[in-house]
Motif scaffolding. Sequence first.
Motif, PDB file in Angstrom:
ATOM      1  N   LEU A 271      17.462  -4.929   6.365  1.00 37.73           N
ATOM      2  CA  LEU A 271      17.936  -6.007   5.505  1.00 37.73           C
ATOM      3  C   LEU A 271      17.593  -7.336   6.139  1.00 37.73           C
ATOM      4  O   LEU A 271      18.051  -7.639   7.228  1.00 37.73           O
ATOM      5  CB  LEU A 271      19.442  -5.874   5.289  1.00 37.73           C
ATOM      6  CG  LEU A 271      19.889  -4.592   4.565  1.00 37.73           C
ATOM      7  CD1 LEU A 271      21.391  -4.564   4.470  1.00 37.73           C
ATOM      8  CD2 LEU A 271      19.246  -4.486   3.197  1.00 37.73           C
ATOM      9  N   CYS A 272      16.779  -8.118   5.470  1.00 36.86           N
ATOM     10  CA  CYS A 272      16.395  -9.435   5.972  1.00 36.86           C
ATOM     11  C   CYS A 272      17.005 -10.488   5.073  1.00 36.86           C
ATOM     12  O   CYS A 272      16.769 -10.499   3.862  1.00 36.86           O
ATOM     13  CB  CYS A 272      14.875  -9.564   5.999  1.00 36.86           C
ATOM     14  SG  CYS A 272      14.313 -11.148   6.599  1.00 36.86           S
ATOM     15  N   ALA A 273      17.857 -11.326   5.637  1.00 38.32           N
ATOM     16  CA  ALA A 273      18.511 -12.373   4.859  1.00 38.32           C
ATOM     17  C   ALA A 273      17.609 -13.591   4.825  1.00 38.32           C
ATOM     18  O   ALA A 273      17.484 -14.293   5.824  1.00 38.32           O
ATOM     19  CB  ALA A 273      19.868 -12.713   5.462  1.00 38.32           C
ATOM     20  N   PRO A 274      16.929 -13.852   3.711  1.00 33.16           N
ATOM     21  CA  PRO A 274      15.966 -14.958   3.700  1.00 33.16           C
ATOM     22  C   PRO A 274      16.644 -16.313   3.625  1.00 33.16           C
ATOM     23  O   PRO A 274      17.796 -16.445   3.207  1.00 33.16           O
ATOM     24  CB  PRO A 274      15.142 -14.686   2.440  1.00 33.16           C
ATOM     25  CG  PRO A 274      16.064 -13.945   1.550  1.00 33.16           C
ATOM     26  CD  PRO A 274      16.960 -13.120   2.438  1.00 33.16           C
ATOM     27  N   ARG A 275      15.918 -17.312   4.034  1.00 33.27           N
ATOM     28  CA  ARG A 275      16.352 -18.704   3.982  1.00 33.27           C
ATOM     29  C   ARG A 275      15.447 -19.432   2.991  1.00 33.27           C
ATOM     30  O   ARG A 275      14.226 -19.464   3.172  1.00 33.27           O
ATOM     31  CB  ARG A 275      16.255 -19.324   5.365  1.00 33.27           C
ATOM     32  CG  ARG A 275      16.639 -20.784   5.421  1.00 33.27           C
ATOM     33  CD  ARG A 275      16.420 -21.370   6.810  1.00 33.27           C
ATOM     34  NE  ARG A 275      17.345 -20.787   7.764  1.00 33.27           N
ATOM     35  CZ  ARG A 275      16.986 -19.945   8.725  1.00 33.27           C
ATOM     36  NH1 ARG A 275      15.712 -19.581   8.841  1.00 33.27           N
ATOM     37  NH2 ARG A 275      17.871 -19.450   9.573  1.00 33.27           N
ATOM     38  N   ILE A 276      16.048 -19.969   1.943  1.00 33.11           N
ATOM     39  CA  ILE A 276      15.278 -20.677   0.908  1.00 33.11           C
ATOM     40  C   ILE A 276      15.546 -22.166   1.061  1.00 33.11           C
ATOM     41  O   ILE A 276      16.698 -22.611   0.990  1.00 33.11           O
ATOM     42  CB  ILE A 276      15.669 -20.210  -0.509  1.00 33.11           C
ATOM     43  CG1 ILE A 276      15.532 -18.693  -0.624  1.00 33.11           C
ATOM     44  CG2 ILE A 276      14.811 -20.917  -1.549  1.00 33.11           C
ATOM     45  CD1 ILE A 276      14.135 -18.183  -0.454  1.00 33.11           C
ATOM     46  N   ARG A 277      14.483 -22.939   1.265  1.00 33.30           N
ATOM     47  CA  ARG A 277      14.593 -24.388   1.414  1.00 33.30           C
ATOM     48  C   ARG A 277      13.750 -25.060   0.335  1.00 33.30           C
ATOM     49  O   ARG A 277      12.520 -24.998   0.371  1.00 33.30           O
ATOM     50  CB  ARG A 277      14.124 -24.827   2.802  1.00 33.30           C
ATOM     51  CG  ARG A 277      14.901 -24.204   3.946  1.00 33.30           C
ATOM     52  CD  ARG A 277      14.329 -24.628   5.279  1.00 33.30           C
ATOM     53  NE  ARG A 277      14.366 -26.069   5.433  1.00 33.30           N
ATOM     54  CZ  ARG A 277      13.681 -26.736   6.364  1.00 33.30           C
ATOM     55  NH1 ARG A 277      12.909 -26.080   7.216  1.00 33.30           N
ATOM     56  NH2 ARG A 277      13.762 -28.052   6.431  1.00 33.30           N
TER      57      ARG A 277
END
Length: 1751
Positions: free
Chosen positions: A1058-1064
Amino acid sequence: MTTKVISWSQFLSNMNRLGPLVHIILFPGPRLKEQPRSGILLATVLEEKREQAELSPSSPDSQLTCLPGPCRAGLLMDPISLQLGTENLCGCLVRLLSKDPEWLSAKVKFFLPNMDLGSGDQSPDPTHRVIQQLNKLHTQGQSTWQEFIHCVCMELDVPLDLEVPLLSTWGHGDDFSRQLEVGEESQPDSQLHPGLKRPHQSCGSSPRSKQCKKQQQELAKRYLQLLRTSARQRYANRTPRPGQPLAFPQVYIPPILQWSRASAPFDTQEGAITGDPKAEDGSDVNIRDLFNTKANRGPRVTVLLGKAGMGKTTLAHRLCQKWADGQLDRFQALFLFEFRQLNVITDFLTLPQLLFDLYLRPEAGPEAVFQYLKENANGILLIFDGLDEVFHPCSSKETAGPEDPASALTLFSRLCRGTLLPGCWVMATSRPGKLPACLPTEAATVHMWGFDGRRVEEYVGRFFSNQPSQEAALAELRANRRLWSMCAVPALCRVACLCLYHLLPGSSPGQSAALLPTMTQNYVQMVLTLSPRGFLPAESLLGLGEVALRGLETGKVIFSAGDIPPPVMAFGAALGLMTSFCVCTGPGHQETGYAFTHLSLQEFFAALHLMASPEVDKDTLSQHVTLTSRWVQRTKARLGLLDHLPTFLAGLASCACRPFLSLLAQRDEAWVGTKQAAVVQALRKLATRRLTGPKLVELCHCVGETQVAELAGFTAQSLPHQMPFHNFLLTYADLAALTNILGHRDAPIHLDFEGCPLEPRCPEALAGCGQVENLSFKSRKCGDAFAEALSRSLPTMGSLKKLGLAGSKITAQGISHLVQALPLCPQLEEISFRDNQLKDWEVLNIVKVLPCLPRLQKLDLSLSNVSVSTLLSLTNVAVTCPTVRMLQVRKADLIFLLSPPTETATELHGDPDLRGNANQRKEAQRRSLALRLQTCQLGVHDVEVLIAQLREGPHLDEVDLSGNRLEDEGCQLMAEASAQLHIARKLDLSSNGLSLAGVCRVLRAVSTCRTLAELHVSLLHKTVVLKFAPEPEEQEVTQKRAAFPESLTFQMPSDPLLCAPRIRLTHCALQAQHLEHLCKALGGSCCLCHLDLSGNALGDKGATLLAQLLPGLGALQSLNLSENGLSLDAVFSLTQCFSTLPWLLHLDFSSESQRVILRGDGRDGDLLAAGSLPEFQAGAQFLGFGQRRISRSFCLRECQLEPHSLSRLCETLEKCPGPLEVKLSCKVLSDQSLETLLHHLPRLPELSLLQLTEMELSPKSPLLLADIFSLCPRVQKVDLRSLHHVTLHFRSSEEQEGGCCGVEEPWVGKAGVLKLLEVCAQASGNVTGISISETQQQLCIQLEFPHQENPEAVALRLAHCDLGTHHSLLARQLMETCTRLRQLSLSQVNLCEASALLLQSLLLSLSELKNFRLTSSCVSSNGLAHLTSGLSHCHHLEELDLSNNQLGEEGTKVLMGALEGKCWLKRLDLSHLPLGGSTLAALTRGLSHMTLLQSLCLSHNQIGDTGAQNLAAVLPGLPELRKIDLSTNGIGPAGGAQLAECLPLCRHLEELMLGFNALGDPTALGLARGLPRHLRVLHLPSSHLGPEGVLSLGQALDGCPHMEEISLAENSLAGGAPHFHLGLPLLRQIDLVSCEIDNQTAKPLTASFVLCPALEEIMLSWNLLGDEAAAELARVLPRMGRLKRVDLEKNRITAYGAWLLAEGLAQGSGIQVIRLWNNPIPPDMAQRLQSQEPRLDFAFFDNQPQVPQGT
């Protein structure tokens, strides 16, 4: 028509016999050499109808009066002249000239340039003025007068009847003075001033102008023919005369010529060059091509550059010969001048004088010939030979007129600049680097490189007449590589052939060439060959040497007869060593000059004289052994002529020349050997210096000439590791000399050639040179011929790792040669073809060799011209080639980075096909590829092709496609393909024209990507970057490869899948209406972690809507809404999310900076980078085993906190789950706002901390805060440090009641102290701590409440205060609350007698006092007695610090009384006190009872050996002693020995500090015999230790399990630095500053560092460490995981050593800084190294941040 040539006498005598004449046309004919100037005229008689006429012989004038009417009208000027005869001829001339006075004045000025004509020509009567001018002309002599009469007849419209008597009377005569009644005698004949000009004709109707033009052409034609005849006689091949020793055919082989446009060697201050020579830079030039140009305008000046002996003068003579033979038909006239002859002329010249008087004078009409040359200047070639031999400098800025007389060099400058003879061609020859400033920068340059192998063979073939001799000579040359390389110089080739001609008969193969190993020995053999058989004319040779040396020292290369003794001259001429020629010293003056046949021959004989003359001592000889740089300054008045003199001296220092010199000097060989040794010693000294490139090459020539192997080895080892050669000319012979020296070197070397004009076959000299590790060429002068020569040498250079060929003119032809050679160099690690303007075919051809270079790490093809299709072909190569790990194409960059496989060298050499090896295929599968294609004009179709390639390739580390033309569709394609492309780190799609609609397309494309870690899109900054997390299997590999210690490892997530992405999505102009569509696109993302919407335009409406949409996005870890125009109302809406979003733990809002951050439990690394988040104390509170309540925080900064805002805030926070921490900051908080806030606190049950910072409170606020305890019972502690900082701590309902309050107020005066004490008195607690500082104006008070007693120690600190009696009442009141005081500290106070009495009474009441500290203070003598009395009653003291007080010896003795009865003392510090004999006795008595003492500090007391011996007797009785500091006490070897015997008895000793005492090696040996087993710290700096003592200490310390710090700085450890075999497992720091440690000593020391795994700091500054030590350190750095700092300041590490250290750092070291200040590293190189590796610090100050010290 009949034409007859008759004289005037014949014409006049035959006038009666001529028939009737109609016209007689008279004009001057060409002058013949044997006739007078005016004696010949051509008379053309046209006969028409003859009329009968009778001439009366009796009448004297009948011959004219009886002529027919038409004839009389044409011949007579007026009737009166018929009566006057020759006497009236003067009057006719005066009347004629009176009509054109301007013409007459111009002619008078021309013929009389030096006469003042102003005073005598001012007569008002024009006729009288004409008579005066004619009189002055006539007085100049018959020649001047005759020339003037001819000018009158040629240039003025003179009637025929006047022209005939003028020429007949005054063309010969001298009657004019009588007729003008001038009685003066005529002056001697003066020479006609050359340069006669014809003024504009006043009457153009006459056919005279055409006739004069025809005459001018006829005169010029005769002169040009004369020039050719003269040149043919001078420069034709001469048949040698019998009996001449040098009687050999004049063999001429054209040398290598090469165009170069670079004009920088002439004048670097000038601007850009102009001109368009036919040949491109670097192409070979034929002799005829020297003057071929396609441009009508451009450089007409050509400079031929060549070193001595290259054949510059021979080529100039060859050009004259070819022109004389008609081969250079573009030139009508050619003039050759030699500057060595022009130097003899000291007078100024005009250009006509230079051409006619110094070269060749016309037979007639020089003024007409010069006028013709001016009109046809584009067909004139002037050659100036030997420009480097000019004596007199020429200014580049000239003030005189172009026609004025000037020096020869000035005339040359005017010709070059076009102010004289504009349009002519000028050619100059010169040695390189010695050109005058007057040469224009636009001059075209041609380099003369001498002979290549083919030309040498051709020359030898022509020199030897028969076939057997040719083959034998060529075999000798080919067998001797050094002799073959010398033949590259045409002059040396001729000398070698001459010697072989005499040596070959009767000698075995190889024997002749063995006698010619050096240039000097070639000349020696030539002298022996030319000398009579069996006889060496020593006296004549030495005489020639003396003449040669005197000429070189005075700058003379042309000698007069008086300069050379006749016997010496006869000897030189007989042997062909000297030549004679005619030297023109001025107009009309000639002398015979003598010169050596070549300048090098003069230098050789000068060297002979220095070596063989008894008059020259060793010192004088050594002074001539110098190295002359070729970078000659412009301001140098005269250039030296001693280029080869040091080389010949070095050659004569060879042992092979000793018999010859002994015979020449008529001395024994020992005498000669002494002189030779002086030359060798001088060269040895030069080899130790840091030399520039030109001097280094010259040194190599000299050392090679000596044939001394030991000197060659010494020179080779002294060469720097990096050898730069910049901006000077290099020939094949230069590189051959360098290669010869490098053959004696063991260590590798780097050669860097930048901006050097290089002979095309230069690289051939490097063949077989195994010492070259890096080879770099950067020059526009390197072309295909250079590349071909380089390709022949590369396979023979087995150690070459780095090859650079940048900025050249290589085409496809040269690349093809290099491509064939590169596979034969499998050891290459780096190749650079940067800035070669390579085309598609060349680039593709080069990358084909990548699979054949198994060790290659970098291929640089930057600044090439490649198309998009070729670029895609390169990406395919990068994908398929198993060793490529990065392809970077960015604007000008085109770089391949490769990772060699892990096979052994044997496997690599045995199998060049990497794809055929199974192990390599496995390696290729594991590899990762980085692809950077930036600004390459890639479109959507190109991306489709690229994706197809990448899907078949390896895993990708990074893909950068920024700056292309992908737009929305292309970005979406790449985002969709990212999941299948196995991208490990980053996909960059920035600057590709992505729109706001495209952002949502990209979001949907990556929604299913499980490895996406971050997506950053900023439309304002054109940023689109996707970052990825490693896939699970890659994580396992990464974890296995990383062998971190357990203390450094970190816990991985429990579920790596599980990779928790970072959206900017920053600065994308998002508004409230975009949020629903955006959240829908984000909803598909799996487990969104961080969302950054900063820099948009959401506003309060968007924030309120987002608060409603956030639950649909799942559990975030952070949300950034900064810079969205939010107000305080929007924050209150977001605050409600504390109750609706379980993940929300922290809310941070800053009004001014528009910072809005919502965070969960994790910390966002990007947020931390953007700005530090508020630091709260740990908010987690444990309620029971396994149960934990999560703390939340709310931070509101830079806001206007009005009462209504605070009320609304508190109402919002009432529903917030807890525990809750609130931090508020604003500029001003009014009392009303504070009161509102305090009254709402009881309604916040979950509040655990309230912090009011960075605000200004009113003075009333402490009173409001003091009432908080009664207002809110949950308040546990109030910290009022100032009116700007207040912290309230709240306890939970489970905790016991009670608390304390702390108030701190900075910048207060005495009134503020009293006021605050009154405030504290109103509180209901007890004072437990007071701290007062006068200098800092600070008061700190601690309160203790009876509900919760604090069992910890209570402290009273009084610092920087004068304890007077006026505050005694207040002090007594405070002491009532301090009965349990355990620590009393007084620092920097002034204790008077009254204050000491107060302190005494205070000490008597402190029965529980444990620690007393009085430091850096001033105490009176009576005060000491009171202080000692008070301390004597403190029987429970455990720590006593009396250091650094201003006490005398008596006062110290009094203070020692306080030590009595202190049996519980654990720490005693008496540093910086005068401990004398009696004082020391009292100290030792007191120490004997301190059996619990753990720390004893007696530094800086000068106790000496006596004190050390007394202490040695006491120390064994202190069984608990753990630290002793006796630094700087004047202890010598005796006292040290006593201490060394007793210290082993202190079995618990951990820290031993004995530095700055003259202990010596005996103390070290004693300590080594019995070091305490628990020792952690050993400090012995500046202790006079030597190698023996240190080595013994090292052996004793080896394996010590507790040792953490070692300091042996400022001891002489040369050859004796400590090294370990077992290691020190806990050693953190080792200090070896200024210990004279060199490279040899450092080797075992660095090996020991690896055995100290906990080492954090190594200090080796101010030692003698060089690159070898740096290499050893670089080798061990990657193996030292905890090392943080290495100090190598003030050592001898060069740029190469620093580069090695950077390489070591790049291999994964965790070092923070390596200090390299004040090492011999150039600033530009230091800057370059630091830009590559920032951890290298070259600054004076330490730029690394230091760890803050605790207070």
